[in-house]
Design a protein around this motif. Structure first.
Motif, short mmCIF file in Angstrom:
data_model
loop_
_atom_site.label_atom_id
_atom_site.label_comp_id
_atom_site.label_asym_id
_atom_site.label_seq_id
_atom_site.Cartn_x
_atom_site.Cartn_y
_atom_site.Cartn_z
N TYR A 236 -7.82 9.63 9.38
CA TYR A 236 -8.91 8.92 10.07
C TYR A 236 -9.36 7.66 9.32
N GLY A 237 -8.55 7.23 8.36
CA GLY A 237 -8.95 6.06 7.56
C GLY A 237 -8.12 4.84 7.92
N PRO A 238 -8.41 3.72 7.25
CA PRO A 238 -7.66 2.50 7.49
C PRO A 238 -6.23 2.62 6.98
N GLU A 239 -5.36 1.78 7.48
CA GLU A 239 -3.99 1.78 6.99
C GLU A 239 -3.96 1.24 5.57
N GLY A 240 -3.04 1.76 4.79
CA GLY A 240 -2.90 1.26 3.43
C GLY A 240 -4.06 1.64 2.54
N ALA A 241 -4.60 2.86 2.74
CA ALA A 241 -5.80 3.26 2.00
C ALA A 241 -5.57 3.36 0.49
N THR A 242 -4.32 3.47 0.07
CA THR A 242 -4.06 3.60 -1.37
C THR A 242 -4.44 2.34 -2.14
N MET A 243 -4.71 1.25 -1.42
CA MET A 243 -5.07 0.01 -2.11
C MET A 243 -6.55 -0.33 -1.90
N LEU A 244 -7.31 0.59 -1.36
CA LEU A 244 -8.72 0.28 -1.08
C LEU A 244 -9.60 0.46 -2.30
N HIS A 245 -10.18 -0.63 -2.76
CA HIS A 245 -11.24 -0.55 -3.77
C HIS A 245 -12.55 -0.69 -3.00
N TRP A 246 -13.67 -0.66 -3.70
CA TRP A 246 -14.93 -0.71 -2.96
C TRP A 246 -15.06 -2.02 -2.18
N ALA A 247 -14.52 -3.12 -2.72
CA ALA A 247 -14.69 -4.41 -2.05
C ALA A 247 -14.01 -4.40 -0.68
N SER B 175 0.81 -1.21 0.00
CA SER B 175 0.00 0.00 0.00
C SER B 175 0.84 1.27 0.00
N SER B 176 2.15 1.12 0.12
CA SER B 176 3.00 2.31 0.09
C SER B 176 3.94 2.24 -1.10
N GLU B 177 4.16 3.41 -1.70
CA GLU B 177 5.07 3.48 -2.84
C GLU B 177 6.47 3.01 -2.47
N HIS B 178 6.83 3.20 -1.19
CA HIS B 178 8.20 2.89 -0.79
C HIS B 178 8.44 1.39 -0.61
N THR B 179 7.41 0.66 -0.27
CA THR B 179 7.63 -0.76 0.04
C THR B 179 6.99 -1.71 -0.98
N VAL B 180 6.28 -1.16 -1.95
CA VAL B 180 5.52 -2.05 -2.83
C VAL B 180 6.43 -2.96 -3.65
N ILE B 181 7.53 -2.41 -4.19
CA ILE B 181 8.41 -3.24 -5.02
C ILE B 181 9.04 -4.36 -4.18
N LEU B 182 9.53 -3.97 -2.98
CA LEU B 182 10.15 -4.97 -2.12
C LEU B 182 9.16 -6.07 -1.74
N SER B 183 7.91 -5.67 -1.48
CA SER B 183 6.91 -6.68 -1.12
C SER B 183 6.66 -7.64 -2.27
N LEU B 184 6.58 -7.09 -3.49
CA LEU B 184 6.35 -7.96 -4.65
C LEU B 184 7.56 -8.86 -4.91
N VAL B 185 8.75 -8.30 -4.70
CA VAL B 185 9.97 -9.11 -4.85
C VAL B 185 9.92 -10.27 -3.85
N MET B 186 9.48 -9.98 -2.64
CA MET B 186 9.39 -11.02 -1.62
C MET B 186 8.49 -12.17 -2.09
N VAL B 187 7.33 -11.83 -2.63
CA VAL B 187 6.41 -12.87 -3.10
C VAL B 187 7.03 -13.64 -4.26
N ASP B 188 7.68 -12.93 -5.17
CA ASP B 188 8.28 -13.59 -6.33
C ASP B 188 9.40 -14.53 -5.89
N VAL B 189 10.21 -14.07 -4.96
CA VAL B 189 11.32 -14.89 -4.47
C VAL B 189 10.77 -16.13 -3.77
N TRP B 190 9.75 -15.93 -2.95
CA TRP B 190 9.13 -17.06 -2.26
C TRP B 190 8.64 -18.10 -3.26
N LYS B 191 8.04 -17.61 -4.34
CA LYS B 191 7.44 -18.54 -5.28
C LYS B 191 8.46 -19.21 -6.20
N TRP B 192 9.47 -18.47 -6.64
CA TRP B 192 10.29 -18.99 -7.73
C TRP B 192 11.67 -19.49 -7.34
#
Lengths: 294, 434
Positions: free
Chosen positions: B249-260, A156-173
């Motif tokens: 005042y919102g949930p954490e990680g709101a940048t990934m919230l879709h309606w679901a 959910s953060s621009e700063h950690t998104v790539i690292l998180s995806l790398v983590m999943v990819d590494v775990w899988k492959w």
């Protein structure tokens, strides 16, 4: 009538080398060569599906690519994601293969369990990761907090998104790399090792001067195989982030999908695909040279 | 043979029933008997409602309907590709103000006015005036009607009535009160759960629809005088408010919230308020999946500098301009039937907000209405909302991505002015006007 049949039979006999493969060749032409050629043609046209016919515009699409911020972003994301995940998968894969390349109790069971991630369906796995990575309800933050660590925003953060995806990819492959390297290790001759040990080489020296050079072709082959998929990684990233937040995890490949199938700009999207294709091609040609080099 | 005569008798009875309800001339429902039409639908509560009823239409008209439905992303892809390939598709649903300018320009939308005016094709009981005018307007381009609304959407502020009453918090009527309420609840422990003040969509382009309500309410717009208005003080105020609310005042990680994800959080009882589509009432009030069923209150968007202006969106049914003439007329009969008064009421009872006033005023609906505050807020929105919920351009998805980036930046606490300036410049460069 019989003469015609005889003539036909003779004709086929004399040209067996291309008559028999012909059906397969025709199918390949239709489903592989034609789409690629058509894609190449579209790359030089301006065409939004429905709004007129494809119009030839020369290199304009490629000129536009150079100034398109999302292309620049996609290239950076692609290099960061692929560079990190390939490096980690190769490193970890090799280390784990070395570890597995010994006799120990239950080694078969461990190895069988170890390849689970690699065997699972990519989209199903990605859907589960998506939930686990959720900062509010995901299990990862729950576990972190259980041991007193602060949670992360993960994808959910621009700063950690790539690292998180790398983590999943590494775990899988990583298991796939391990599997290939392990097969390579098992096929190595024993003599050089014995000679080295007699000469008093330590484990690190043996690894560096004997094992690594000998399995280098296998390592490069594994890297090539993995990079083919990794450079055009789609299902995992699309399922977990759709390129978000914003465009922070949008690789070139994802962007070309968006352009083609969300914006319906077939010409521009095709030009992007040509660029992705060239990147994968160049990478593999270079790797192949390295593999064959003495 | 016997079943056929039973069919005929039934059809005759049905026809008789209809002519009783309306004394005026009735169209010949059988005029396209034997025709087969192909209709493509999005997976949507209306599709779920209408699909089992198709047999009824087939009995009435002798027209066979082949209905295909897909999840939204695939649906939009497939619909575009099929329409581009010609006339094999006869009818389809569309979200007006999203794809209509593009489809109109591509020549895929048949103007329906000639059909509506033709007494041989349009039954008097269909009653065009019964549809809400703003939704009719949203289905009109260059003065021509291209679709008939069957699902009228707006967004509402939904809040935990029980918690608001317990804590003596007033239902927010202004943006200031909205923020105060979110602040009050945020981080508090309630029913053993740590609450968030409010949940909203935050996922870039997916958030632009609900963000547009804030844009209108803060006095902003997509464009002014043919230029992007995204970096106007009004739009920037809306971006800032929206982003601040989610960040603070919102949930954490709101940048990934879709309606679901957003509705799920609310249904888990973890959010005091949610601002999202009115159709989600059926989710919140379903005791099987929702822990807050029966505890939710509904209100229109709190007022900002320009008043209280929600967006209005709608799904409507359209006819392929390139389909054969006979198919088009048969499809028109289908659309007319699917959007008639009876179906509107029954679909509304099944949770599909009707585009017809008569459905909302019907005794059946009023008798079963468990959420009069929802009904009142929805009806108010239908009169005061703004149907321009997307920028008025041909390439809506591309521009939505640009707007969405500012929302993501605002949530992350970046410089909103700089982000909006950049977005406005990009929008001016990329937008394709009709």
């Amino acid at each position: 009538m019989r003469r015609i049949a005889q003539a036909l039979s003779d004709f086929i006999d004399r040209r067996q080398s291309w008559v028999f493969p012909a059906p397969a060749v025709i199918v390949l032409l239709l489903i592989v060569v034609f789409p690629i050629a058509f894609n190449l043609y579209l790359a030089f046209t301006k065409w939004t599906i429905g709004l007129g016919q494809p119009r030839f515009i020369g290199l304009d699409n490629f000129v536009d690519l150079l100034t398109d911020e999302r292309v620049l972003n996609g290239t950076v994301v692609m290099i960061a994601f692929s560079g990190l995940s390939l490096a980690l998968e190769m490193g970890l894969g090799l280390m784990i293969a070395l570890y597995f390349n010994r006799e120990f109790k239950g080694s078969e069971a461990v190895q069988a369990i170890y390849i689970f991630p690699f065997a699972a369906t990519p989209v199903a796995v990605a859907l589960i990761w998506r939930i686990m990575l959720n900062p509010e309800v995901g299990v990862l933050n729950y576990l972190l907090r259980l041991v007193g660590l602060p949670g992360s925003l993960w994808v959910s953060s621009e700063h950690t998104v790539i690292l998180s995806l790398v983590m999943v990819d590494v775990w899988k492959w990583t298991p796939m790399i391990t599997l290939i390297v392990l097969a390579g290790l098992k096929s190595l001759p024993h003599d050089p090792y014995e000679a080295a040990r007699i000469d008093g080489a330590n484990a690190l020296q043996i690894f560096w001067h004997i094992t690594l050079p000998m399995i280098r072709p296998v390592l490069i082959a594994a890297l090539m195989l993995r990079s083919l998929d990794n450079l055009k990684e789609f299902d995992m990233i699309y399922t977990i982030t759709q390129g978000g937040p914003g465009i922070a995890s949008e690789t070139l490949y994802l962007y070309s999908y968006t352009v083609g199938f969300q914006f319906f700009k077939a010409g521009y999207g095709s030009a992007l695909m040509v660029v992705v294709f060239l990147i994968v091609l160049v990478f593999n040609v270079v790797m192949n040279r390295l593999r064959l080099a003495k | 043979m016997r079943s056929k005569s039973v069919f005929l008798a039934l059809a005759a009875l049905l026809a008789l029933g209809m002519s009783w309800s309306d004394a005026r001339a009735e169209v010949n429902w059988k005029q396209f008997q034997g025709t087969e039409i192909r209709v493509m639908m999005n997976k949507h509560p209306f599709t779920t409602y209408i699909e089992p009823k198709l047999a009824e239409f087939e009995q009435l008209t002798g027209i066979k309907v082949v209905m295909e439905s897909f999840p939204e992303d695939q649906f939009r892809n497939k619909r575009t590709i099929e329409l581009n390939s010609g006339g094999k598709l006869d009818g389809f649903m569309i979200m007006a103000t999203q794809d209509d300018l593009y489809y109109w320009k591509a020549g895929w939308l048949l103007p329906l006015d000639d059909f509506v005016k033709d007494p041989a094709l349009t039954d008097a009981s269909w009653d065009q005036k019964d549809f809400f005018p703003l939704f009719m307007k949203a289905n009109t381009i260059d003065g021509k009607l291209f679709g008939v609304v069957f699902n009228a959407e707006t967004s509402l502020l939904s809040y935990r009535k029980d918690l608001f009453e317990q804590n003596k918090i007033k239902v927010p009527a202004t943006m200031k009160e909205f923020e105060d309420a979110a602040k009050f609840f945020h981080g508090k422990e309630m029913d053993g759960k740590k609450m968030v003040g409010v949940t909203l969509r935050g996922k870039g382009a997916a958030a632009t629809s609900q963000w547009s309500d804030f844009m209108f309410t803060f006095g902003g717009n997509w464009m002014e005088k043919g230029k992007s208005f995204l970096n106007s003080p009004q739009d920037i105020a809306a971006f800032k408010f929206y982003g601040d609310m989610l960040r603070n005042y919102g949930p954490e990680g709101a940048t990934m919230l879709h309606w679901a994800e957003s509705t799920q959080l609310f249904m888990e009882g973890k959010a005091a308020m949610i601002y999202d589509a009115n159709v989600f009432k059926s989710l919140y009030e379903n005791p099987k999946d929702s822990k807050v069923a029966g505890k939710v209150g509904y209100a229109v968007i709190p007022a900002g500098p320009a008043g209280s202006i929600p967006h209005l969106s709608n799904w409507s049914l359209c006819i392929n301009k390139n389909a054969p003439a006979k198919q088009q007329k048969a499809t028109w009969l289908f659309i007319q039937w699917a959007t008639n008064k009876q179906n509107a009421v029954k679909a509304l009872l099944a949770g599909v907000p009707a585009g017809r006033a008569s459905a909302w005023d019907s005794p059946e609906y009023k008798a079963g209405d468990k959420n009069p505050d929802w009904t009142a807020s929805v009806k108010k929105s239908y009169e005061t909302g703004n149907p321009q919920w997307n920028p008025p351009v041909l390439n809506v998805p591309e521009i939505r991505d640009i707007v969405g980036q500012v929302i993501v930046d605002a949530i992350q606490g970046k410089d909103v002015k700089a982000s909006a300036d950049k977005a406005a410049e990009l929008m001016n460069k990329k937008m394709e006007l009709p």
